[in-house]
Write a protein that holds these residues in place. Structure first.
Motif, PDB file in Angstrom:
ATOM      1  N   GLY A  20       0.840  -1.190   0.000  1.00 25.90           N
ATOM      2  CA  GLY A  20       0.000   0.000   0.000  1.00 25.90           C
ATOM      3  C   GLY A  20       0.875   1.241   0.000  1.00 25.90           C
ATOM      4  N   ASP A  21       0.257   2.420  -0.058  1.00 26.63           N
ATOM      5  CA  ASP A  21       1.085   3.629  -0.061  1.00 26.63           C
ATOM      6  C   ASP A  21       1.625   3.976   1.331  1.00 26.63           C
ATOM      7  OD1 ASP A  21      -1.291   4.578   0.980  1.00 26.63           O
ATOM      8  OD2 ASP A  21      -1.662   6.055  -0.584  1.00 26.63           O
ATOM      9  N   LYS A  22       1.106   3.287   2.385  1.00 26.52           N
ATOM     10  CA  LYS A  22       1.610   3.539   3.744  1.00 26.52           C
ATOM     11  C   LYS A  22       2.442   2.375   4.292  1.00 26.52           C
ATOM     12  CE  LYS A  22      -1.781   6.763   5.618  1.00 26.52           C
ATOM     13  NZ  LYS A  22      -2.936   6.623   4.693  1.00 26.52           N
ATOM     14  N   ALA A  23       2.113   1.151   3.886  1.00 31.94           N
ATOM     15  CA  ALA A  23       2.797  -0.020   4.451  1.00 31.94           C
ATOM     16  C   ALA A  23       2.676  -1.204   3.496  1.00 31.94           C
ATOM     17  CB  ALA A  23       2.167  -0.383   5.797  1.00 31.94           C
ATOM     18  N   TRP A  24       3.533  -2.199   3.729  1.00 30.26           N
ATOM     19  CA  TRP A  24       3.364  -3.464   3.008  1.00 30.26           C
ATOM     20  C   TRP A  24       3.122  -4.583   4.008  1.00 30.26           C
ATOM     21  CZ3 TRP A  24       7.104  -6.644   4.777  1.00 30.26           C
ATOM     22  CH2 TRP A  24       8.367  -6.139   5.051  1.00 30.26           C
ATOM     23  N   LEU A  25       2.454  -5.632   3.539  1.00 32.35           N
ATOM     24  CA  LEU A  25       2.148  -6.792   4.385  1.00 32.35           C
ATOM     25  C   LEU A  25       2.614  -8.036   3.652  1.00 32.35           C
ATOM     26  CD1 LEU A  25      -1.198  -7.579   6.191  1.00 32.35           C
ATOM     27  CD2 LEU A  25      -0.080  -9.309   4.801  1.00 32.35           C
ATOM     28  N   ASP A  26       3.439  -8.822   4.353  1.00 27.67           N
ATOM     29  CA  ASP A  26       4.018 -10.010   3.739  1.00 27.67           C
ATOM     30  C   ASP A  26       3.562 -11.265   4.492  1.00 27.67           C
ATOM     31  OD1 ASP A  26       6.597 -10.749   1.935  1.00 27.67           O
ATOM     32  OD2 ASP A  26       6.505 -12.022   3.713  1.00 27.67           O
ATOM     33  N   LEU A  27       3.112 -12.265   3.777  1.00 28.16           N
ATOM     34  CA  LEU A  27       2.842 -13.567   4.392  1.00 28.16           C
ATOM     35  C   LEU A  27       3.764 -14.574   3.724  1.00 28.16           C
ATOM     36  CD1 LEU A  27      -0.957 -14.451   4.917  1.00 28.16           C
ATOM     37  CD2 LEU A  27       0.753 -13.813   6.595  1.00 28.16           C
ATOM     38  N   ASP A  28       4.666 -15.160   4.521  1.00 31.46           N
ATOM     39  CA  ASP A  28       5.627 -16.125   3.984  1.00 31.46           C
ATOM     40  C   ASP A  28       5.996 -17.121   5.069  1.00 31.46           C
ATOM     41  OD1 ASP A  28       7.524 -17.520   2.615  1.00 31.46           O
ATOM     42  OD2 ASP A  28       8.924 -15.847   2.374  1.00 31.46           O
ATOM     43  N   PRO A  29       5.448 -18.347   5.028  1.00 31.60           N
ATOM     44  CA  PRO A  29       4.505 -18.810   4.025  1.00 31.60           C
ATOM     45  C   PRO A  29       3.108 -18.218   4.224  1.00 31.60           C
ATOM     46  CG  PRO A  29       4.906 -20.539   5.636  1.00 31.60           C
ATOM     47  CD  PRO A  29       5.830 -19.409   5.985  1.00 31.60           C
ATOM     48  N   ALA A  30       2.384 -18.148   3.105  1.00 34.55           N
ATOM     49  CA  ALA A  30       1.019 -17.616   3.132  1.00 34.55           C
ATOM     50  C   ALA A  30      -0.020 -18.728   3.062  1.00 34.55           C
ATOM     51  CB  ALA A  30       0.824 -16.664   1.952  1.00 34.55           C
ATOM     52  N   THR A  31       0.318 -19.784   2.334  1.00 39.26           N
ATOM     53  CA  THR A  31      -0.718 -20.796   2.055  1.00 39.26           C
ATOM     54  C   THR A  31      -0.226 -22.196   2.402  1.00 39.26           C
ATOM     55  OG1 THR A  31       0.055 -20.937  -0.221  1.00 39.26           O
ATOM     56  CG2 THR A  31      -1.778 -19.423   0.206  1.00 39.26           C
ATOM     57  N   ASP A  32       0.559 -22.270   3.486  1.00 34.85           N
ATOM     58  CA  ASP A  32       1.026 -23.586   3.917  1.00 34.85           C
ATOM     59  C   ASP A  32      -0.067 -24.277   4.728  1.00 34.85           C
ATOM     60  OD1 ASP A  32       2.813 -25.661   4.077  1.00 34.85           O
ATOM     61  OD2 ASP A  32       4.499 -24.363   4.573  1.00 34.85           O
ATOM     62  N   TYR A  33       0.209 -25.486   5.175  1.00 34.00           N
ATOM     63  CA  TYR A  33      -0.779 -26.193   5.980  1.00 34.00           C
ATOM     64  C   TYR A  33      -0.773 -25.655   7.419  1.00 34.00           C
ATOM     65  CZ  TYR A  33      -0.965 -29.597   2.148  1.00 34.00           C
ATOM     66  OH  TYR A  33      -1.125 -30.208   0.928  1.00 34.00           O
ATOM     67  N   TYR A  34       0.448 -25.434   7.961  1.00 32.66           N
ATOM     68  CA  TYR A  34       0.603 -24.942   9.335  1.00 32.66           C
ATOM     69  C   TYR A  34       1.700 -23.874   9.348  1.00 32.66           C
ATOM     70  CZ  TYR A  34      -1.673 -29.428   9.970  1.00 32.66           C
ATOM     71  OH  TYR A  34      -2.525 -30.472   9.862  1.00 32.66           O
ATOM     72  N   GLU A  35       1.811 -23.138  10.434  1.00 33.89           N
ATOM     73  CA  GLU A  35       2.918 -22.207  10.688  1.00 33.89           C
ATOM     74  C   GLU A  35       3.090 -21.137   9.614  1.00 33.89           C
ATOM     75  OE1 GLU A  35       6.499 -23.960  12.147  1.00 33.89           O
ATOM     76  OE2 GLU A  35       5.405 -25.284  13.473  1.00 33.89           O
ATOM     77  N   HIS A  36       2.214 -20.164   9.665  1.00 31.19           N
ATOM     78  CA  HIS A  36       2.308 -19.024   8.755  1.00 31.19           C
ATOM     79  C   HIS A  36       3.089 -17.906   9.430  1.00 31.19           C
ATOM     80  CE1 HIS A  36      -0.970 -21.538   7.448  1.00 31.19           C
ATOM     81  NE2 HIS A  36      -0.719 -21.077   6.225  1.00 31.19           N
ATOM     82  N   HIS A  37       3.502 -16.935   8.630  1.00 28.11           N
ATOM     83  CA  HIS A  37       4.368 -15.900   9.177  1.00 28.11           C
ATOM     84  C   HIS A  37       4.047 -14.567   8.511  1.00 28.11           C
ATOM     85  CE1 HIS A  37       7.991 -15.007  11.449  1.00 28.11           C
ATOM     86  NE2 HIS A  37       8.261 -14.143  10.491  1.00 28.11           N
ATOM     87  N   MET A  38       3.653 -13.577   9.346  1.00 26.75           N
ATOM     88  CA  MET A  38       3.302 -12.265   8.775  1.00 26.75           C
ATOM     89  C   MET A  38       4.340 -11.213   9.188  1.00 26.75           C
ATOM     90  SD  MET A  38      -0.115  -9.895   9.296  1.00 26.75           S
ATOM     91  CE  MET A  38      -1.295 -11.004   8.559  1.00 26.75           C
ATOM     92  N   THR A  39       4.731 -10.379   8.238  1.00 23.88           N
ATOM     93  CA  THR A  39       5.577  -9.218   8.524  1.00 23.88           C
ATOM     94  C   THR A  39       4.907  -7.998   7.910  1.00 23.88           C
ATOM     95  OG1 THR A  39       7.511 -10.650   8.284  1.00 23.88           O
ATOM     96  CG2 THR A  39       7.929  -8.281   8.390  1.00 23.88           C
ATOM     97  N   ILE A  40       4.886  -6.898   8.683  1.00 24.04           N
ATOM     98  CA  ILE A  40       4.360  -5.647   8.148  1.00 24.04           C
ATOM     99  C   ILE A  40       5.499  -4.625   8.187  1.00 24.04           C
ATOM    100  CG2 ILE A  40       2.690  -3.764   8.513  1.00 24.04           C
ATOM    101  CD1 ILE A  40       0.769  -5.867   9.616  1.00 24.04           C
ATOM    102  N   GLY A  41       5.683  -3.909   7.100  1.00 27.24           N
ATOM    103  CA  GLY A  41       6.741  -2.900   7.044  1.00 27.24           C
ATOM    104  C   GLY A  41       6.145  -1.532   6.737  1.00 27.24           C
ATOM    105  N   ASP A  42       6.597  -0.512   7.497  1.00 26.51           N
ATOM    106  CA  ASP A  42       6.151   0.857   7.198  1.00 26.51           C
ATOM    107  C   ASP A  42       7.311   1.817   7.471  1.00 26.51           C
ATOM    108  OD1 ASP A  42       6.228   1.187   9.937  1.00 26.51           O
ATOM    109  OD2 ASP A  42       4.062   1.038  10.190  1.00 26.51           O
ATOM    110  N   LYS A  43       7.058   3.108   7.547  1.00 25.67           N
ATOM    111  CA  LYS A  43       8.148   4.074   7.705  1.00 25.67           C
ATOM    112  C   LYS A  43       8.925   3.886   9.006  1.00 25.67           C
ATOM    113  CE  LYS A  43       5.225   7.917   9.395  1.00 25.67           C
ATOM    114  NZ  LYS A  43       5.044   7.313  10.698  1.00 25.67           N
ATOM    115  N   ASP A  44       8.289   3.235   9.992  1.00 24.40           N
ATOM    116  CA  ASP A  44       8.962   3.028  11.278  1.00 24.40           C
ATOM    117  C   ASP A  44       9.738   1.709  11.347  1.00 24.40           C
ATOM    118  OD1 ASP A  44       7.896   5.425  12.228  1.00 24.40           O
ATOM    119  OD2 ASP A  44       5.997   4.430  12.725  1.00 24.40           O
ATOM    120  N   GLY A  45       9.688   0.909  10.297  1.00 24.64           N
ATOM    121  CA  GLY A  45      10.414  -0.372  10.303  1.00 24.64           C
ATOM    122  C   GLY A  45       9.495  -1.556  10.114  1.00 24.64           C
ATOM    123  N   LYS A  46       9.980  -2.719  10.546  1.00 22.49           N
ATOM    124  CA  LYS A  46       9.212  -3.961  10.334  1.00 22.49           C
ATOM    125  C   LYS A  46       8.706  -4.501  11.655  1.00 22.49           C
ATOM    126  CE  LYS A  46      12.308  -5.481   6.712  1.00 22.49           C
ATOM    127  NZ  LYS A  46      13.287  -6.512   6.411  1.00 22.49           N
TER     128      LYS A  46
END
Ligand code: NAD
Length: 338
Positions: free
Chosen positions: A255-281
């Motif tokens: 987005g114009d303010k932040a990004w959102l990452d899911l890695d993995p996004a579509t696994d069976y178990y154990e998903h991981h989200m990171t959000i990054g914006d002007k203040d960091g991750k």
């Protein structure tokens, strides 16, 4: 109240992921099995407490119409068989939950929708990621505007397909059973994600494909395909899908303010989200949940409460239409309007 499910196709995904998930369901239980291997079916029937009279073969499957213990037929066969078994289940007066990809052609998807409509039965396509907590959280954050205005999405799905080593991979390189290659099987997760993250339908696609035709795996189906989707709001999505890379199942929304990452996004178990914006991750704390049980319970609730499933046949059809447009764009090198 628990509805009875008949599992059609006792392969790797059914045995390793879905059947165990019924133990966590509030509204669904396994009451019948349909298989071409009587010994395997009997063994699994004992394990899951299914009565021997409720074990069917593909030949006598239609007699399931006389079995009141079965409310829903769950089809976990290769995609080339989804249409036949959905139509047979609807004719037997049963609701249908069918694995992704819905079918191998647009016409087959339409036949499945019509058969279930005619029988007055529900049809749901098993898009488990739409019941998975990290994906639901990502959708909610985008909707709330946490990323600002959504501008672009990247999504990658890949793995190394091994048809000679893994029995569950043999059909994946056969056009008739799989409908296509990596795009049909796993690229569809990238495609579906761009639609649920934007909440929009794409209007235009472009694509490029590469498959090494000297590799016996890619005689009938594609290996790598890259595609872009243009959405009405202006969001551009850039997606990749491959059968010859190390496993990846991720997406990132910008987005114009932040990004959102899911890695993995579509696994069976154990998903991981990171959000990054002007203040960091940062990594928000989200509780993992059983997406398989949530999907099965949703199907049962739709039947019990006479509701339309969140991922009905029409949802599967939309993706197959887009898959066909992506193949056309790759073949012609032209932009395809959808
Ligand atoms: P699999 O090969 O392990 O299972 C398929 C089953 O169908 C096997 O038991 C096989 O014996 C049976 N079968 C019956 N007739 C057949 C025929 N003519 N040819 C081949 N097999 C036949 O494959 P799988 O990985 O379990 O996939 C089954 C379905 O589940 C596919 O639609 C696949 O796309 C879907 N799937 C979904 C997910 C998900 O995360 N939602 C994951 C894996 C697979």
């Amino acid at each position: 109240q628990k509805l009875g499910f008949a599992i059609v196709g006792l392969g790797k995904f059914a045995q390793q992921q879905m059947m165990p998930a019924f133990k966590e369901c509030k509204h669904a239980r396994i009451t019948a099995l349909v298989s071409g291997s009587p010994d395997k079916a009997r063994k699994l029937a004992r394990e899951y407490g299914v009565e021997e009279k409720n074990v069917y073969s593909y030949d006598n499957f239609d007699s399931i119409k006389d079995n009141p213990a079965v409310d829903v037929v769950y089809i976990v066969l290769p995609p080339g068989l989804h249409t036949e078994y959905t139509i047979r289940a609807a004719k037997a007066g049963k609701h249908v939950l069918c694995e992704k990809p819905m079918a191998t052609s647009v016409a087959d998807c339409q036949k499945m929708i019509e058969a279930c409509e005619k029988a007055g039965k529900k049809l749901m396509i098993a898009y488990r990621a739409q019941f998975e907590p990290f994906n639901l959280d990502a959708i909610a954050r985008i909707k709330k505007g946490e990323l600002g205005k959504l501008r672009q999405i990247t999504a990658d799905h890949g793995r190394s397909v091994k048809p000679t080593e893994e029995p569950a991979e043999a059909w994946r390189v056969q056009k008739k059973l799989a409908g296509g290659g990596s795009l049909m099987d796993i690229g569809i997760y990238s495609l579906n994600a761009t639609r649920y993250l934007t909440g929009e339908e794409p209007v235009e696609v472009t694509a490029q494909e590469f498959s090494d035709k000297s590799d016996p795996r890619f005689k009938e189906v594609e290996d790598t395909i890259h595609f872009t989707l243009r959405f009405p709001s202006g969001v551009l999505a850039s997606c990749t899908s491959s059968y010859s890379i190390q496993e990846v199942k991720r997406f990132r929304a910008f987005g114009d303010k932040a990004w959102l990452d899911l890695d993995p996004a579509t696994d069976y178990y154990e998903h991981h989200m990171t959000i990054g914006d002007k203040d960091g991750k940062r990594q928000p704390k989200i509780k993992e949940g059983n997406q398989f049980a949530a999907e099965l319970d949703h199907m049962a609730e739709c039947v019990l409460q006479n509701k339309t499933p969140k991922t009905p046949g029409e949802e599967g059809l939309k993706d197959i239409r887009l898959v066909m447009a992506i193949y056309e764009a790759a073949r012609t090198g032209k932009r395809v309007k959808v």
